[in-house]
Design a protein around this motif. Sequence first.
Motif, PDB file in Angstrom:
ATOM      1  N   UNK A  23      -0.688  13.023 -31.070  1.00 35.67           N
ATOM      2  CA  UNK A  23      -1.549  13.262 -29.907  1.00 35.67           C
ATOM      3  C   UNK A  23      -0.948  14.352 -29.020  1.00 35.67           C
ATOM      4  N   UNK A  24       0.367  14.301 -28.811  1.00 33.43           N
ATOM      5  CA  UNK A  24       1.039  15.316 -28.008  1.00 33.43           C
ATOM      6  C   UNK A  24       0.854  16.705 -28.611  1.00 33.43           C
ATOM      7  N   UNK A  25       1.045  16.819 -29.926  1.00 30.61           N
ATOM      8  CA  UNK A  25       0.884  18.119 -30.583  1.00 30.61           C
ATOM      9  C   UNK A  25      -0.549  18.617 -30.477  1.00 30.61           C
ATOM     10  N   UNK A  26      -1.526  17.719 -30.614  1.00 29.86           N
ATOM     11  CA  UNK A  26      -2.923  18.109 -30.471  1.00 29.86           C
ATOM     12  C   UNK A  26      -3.193  18.662 -29.078  1.00 29.86           C
ATOM     13  N   UNK A  27      -2.690  17.983 -28.057  1.00 31.41           N
ATOM     14  CA  UNK A  27      -2.918  18.423 -26.682  1.00 31.41           C
ATOM     15  C   UNK A  27      -2.280  19.786 -26.438  1.00 31.41           C
ATOM     16  N   UNK A  28      -1.069  19.987 -26.926  1.00 30.83           N
ATOM     17  CA  UNK A  28      -0.381  21.262 -26.715  1.00 30.83           C
ATOM     18  C   UNK A  28      -1.101  22.388 -27.442  1.00 30.83           C
ATOM     19  N   UNK A  29      -1.477  22.164 -28.682  1.00 29.38           N
ATOM     20  CA  UNK A  29      -2.157  23.207 -29.456  1.00 29.38           C
ATOM     21  C   UNK A  29      -3.534  23.496 -28.876  1.00 29.38           C
ATOM     22  N   UNK A  30      -4.263  22.465 -28.491  1.00 26.31           N
ATOM     23  CA  UNK A  30      -5.584  22.658 -27.886  1.00 26.31           C
ATOM     24  C   UNK A  30      -5.453  23.413 -26.565  1.00 26.31           C
ATOM     25  N   UNK A  31      -4.458  23.066 -25.786  1.00 26.89           N
ATOM     26  CA  UNK A  31      -4.239  23.775 -24.524  1.00 26.89           C
ATOM     27  C   UNK A  31      -3.923  25.241 -24.736  1.00 26.89           C
ATOM     28  N   UNK A  32      -3.204  25.545 -25.785  1.00 24.80           N
ATOM     29  CA  UNK A  32      -2.895  26.947 -26.085  1.00 24.80           C
ATOM     30  C   UNK A  32      -4.158  27.721 -26.422  1.00 24.80           C
ATOM     31  N   UNK A  33      -5.038  27.120 -27.203  1.00 24.76           N
ATOM     32  CA  UNK A  33      -6.285  27.799 -27.551  1.00 24.76           C
ATOM     33  C   UNK A  33      -7.183  27.974 -26.330  1.00 24.76           C
ATOM     34  N   UNK A  34      -7.292  26.941 -25.521  1.00 24.82           N
ATOM     35  CA  UNK A  34      -8.133  27.037 -24.332  1.00 24.82           C
ATOM     36  C   UNK A  34      -7.553  28.062 -23.364  1.00 24.82           C
ATOM     37  N   UNK A  35      -6.249  28.073 -23.224  1.00 31.26           N
ATOM     38  CA  UNK A  35      -5.608  29.019 -22.323  1.00 31.26           C
ATOM     39  C   UNK A  35      -5.789  30.465 -22.740  1.00 31.26           C
ATOM     40  N   UNK A  36      -5.950  30.696 -24.007  1.00 33.72           N
ATOM     41  CA  UNK A  36      -6.140  32.070 -24.495  1.00 33.72           C
ATOM     42  C   UNK A  36      -7.611  32.493 -24.490  1.00 33.72           C
ATOM     43  N   UNK A  37      -8.493  31.600 -24.105  1.00 34.03           N
ATOM     44  CA  UNK A  37      -9.904  31.958 -24.023  1.00 34.03           C
ATOM     45  C   UNK A  37     -10.644  31.871 -25.339  1.00 34.03           C
ATOM     46  N   UNK A  38     -10.113  31.156 -26.289  1.00 38.20           N
ATOM     47  CA  UNK A  38     -10.786  31.038 -27.577  1.00 38.20           C
ATOM     48  C   UNK A  38     -12.123  30.326 -27.432  1.00 38.20           C
ATOM     49  N   UNK A  39     -12.187  29.418 -26.474  1.00 33.87           N
ATOM     50  CA  UNK A  39     -13.435  28.680 -26.274  1.00 33.87           C
ATOM     51  C   UNK A  39     -14.537  29.630 -25.826  1.00 33.87           C
ATOM     52  N   UNK A  40     -14.224  30.567 -24.959  1.00 30.92           N
ATOM     53  CA  UNK A  40     -15.241  31.536 -24.509  1.00 30.92           C
ATOM     54  C   UNK A  40     -15.691  32.414 -25.666  1.00 30.92           C
TER      55      UNK A  40
END
Length: 47
Positions: A23-40
């Motif tokens: 769960x920790x790894x998922x949160x960190x990796x997801x946060x990295x993608x969101x922080x880089x604007x991949x969601x946009x």
Amino acid sequence: MYSDRAKDRVKYVFPAILTNTCFFLFVVIDGAFVGRGVVLLAARAGK
């Protein structure tokens, strides 16, 4: 031979540690993608 306490560790504690680590790894990796604007970028690609 394992004691009852050791069996409980294997049965409950180690899976809990593994689950929390995943769960920790998922949160960190997801946060990295969101922080880089991949969601946009993905939202724009879907239009």
